[in-house]
Design an enzyme around this catalytic site. Sequence first.
Site, PDB file in Angstrom:
ATOM      1  N   ILE A   1      19.927  -5.720   0.586  1.00  0.00           N
ATOM      2  CA  ILE A   1      20.428  -4.742   1.556  1.00  0.00           C
ATOM      3  C   ILE A   1      19.571  -3.475   1.528  1.00  0.00           C
ATOM      4  O   ILE A   1      19.265  -2.893   2.576  1.00  0.00           O
ATOM      5  CB  ILE A   1      21.909  -4.405   1.275  1.00  0.00           C
TER       6      ILE A   1
ATOM      7  N   CYS B   1       4.716  -2.726 -10.937  1.00  0.00           N
ATOM      8  CA  CYS B   1       5.712  -3.530 -11.662  1.00  0.00           C
ATOM      9  C   CYS B   1       5.194  -4.935 -11.957  1.00  0.00           C
ATOM     10  O   CYS B   1       5.660  -5.591 -12.887  1.00  0.00           O
ATOM     11  CB  CYS B   1       7.017  -3.600 -10.876  1.00  0.00           C
TER      12      CYS B   1
ATOM     13  N   GLU C   1       1.175  -9.467   0.842  1.00  0.00           N
ATOM     14  CA  GLU C   1       2.046  -8.281   0.942  1.00  0.00           C
ATOM     15  C   GLU C   1       1.193  -7.017   1.031  1.00  0.00           C
ATOM     16  O   GLU C   1       0.154  -6.907   0.373  1.00  0.00           O
ATOM     17  CB  GLU C   1       3.018  -8.220  -0.244  1.00  0.00           C
TER      18      GLU C   1
END
Length: 415
Positions: free
Chosen positions: A192, A50, A112
């Site tokens: 979440i 992405c 990351e």
Amino acid sequence: MTFIAVGINYNTAPVAIRERLAFPAEILGSALKSLWNQQAISEAAILSTCNRTEFYYHTDSDNQEPLINWIAEQKKLKPADFRPFLYSHKNSQSIRHMFRVACGLDSMVLGEPQILGQMKTAYQAANEAGTLGKNLGKLFQHTFSAAKKVRTDTAIGSSPVSVAFAAVQLAQQIFDKLSEQTALLIGAGETIELTARHLHQHGIGRIVIANRTFDKAHALASQFDGYAIALSELPSHLAEADIVVSSTASQLPILGKGMVESAIKKRRHKPMFMVDLAVPRDIESEVEQLNDVYLYSVDDLQNTINENMDSRRRAAEQAEEIIDTEVEHFLAWMRAQGAQTTIRDYRSQAELARDEVLQKALNQLRNGADAEQVLNRLAHTLTNKLIHTPSTQLREAGANERPDLIAAARELFKL
């Protein structure tokens, strides 16, 4: 032959451009084969996420126009539509770039770990498509090795830098075993979902997801073997939760002091860990006054994240030093490959001389010649054949005042 890396990423191109140049998994194989069939490209791989699309290839030409024209044809675009957003690297810089990408040094979130898995997926896709060869395949393997070394020898991935990950790591510090705990997550957005993913990966015992829209809660809960409830059911389920993480867009608090106090009583004062990631707050600040409740806000976690980012930046400096060394190791391997042809030719020449002398010796033995004389003659003749050409070249080097060639010969033959 030349290694080239060409691409776009979150720094150079807006999402509207990045998504138009993306190569989803279902078309990646055919795209790789098409790219590999382009003139002058001998090996190729495509990394598409992405945040970036990058093309890695081995070629006998520095000209990047064939690749740009191929991208334009594949994506039904004009080169001018995306050329300004491209970056490119060649040889040692392309090698360094691949290493940095795999280590997370070029990522939006420094260090990351997901990008390494995506790089491995790119390698696997190219391998299955048959577009990898000896050189690019070796470069990928060395890339993975460099990334592993950076992960092992530095702290670049050890500190959480997202609020979701920081919340889960804090929960691990409070509870000995997450496998024995129940987590109640309020909301169904990206934060979440990420929290649920981290909890699931760390072996949480049970996940309950509450949301204003029950269908969204159910869709998310089903991904992590959890179950869903409506927000109106919170009072009857709150006491089940050892961990509460809330992140909604509500303008008013969802959990008040009274509701939490009732839940603590039902739990017989068993501790409850609560994280409020919402702005404005989902949990009334007065909840912090209750005994047996550990309440953290997004600001509390942000301070931790800022400290961790500083730690990652320091680790990134160490990682760059490791990458410098690993790039040199790979370049040394490439240089060694360049010598292989010479070594192969020299060995073939020596083997021809050996076979010729050996055949004469065998013929002499068959004709009854003395074995010791035959062996002495074989050794003498073979020695002369092997050193004749180098000796001639060295004499010419001396006559032509070429001390560099003579010095190289002394080093080569360890004289």
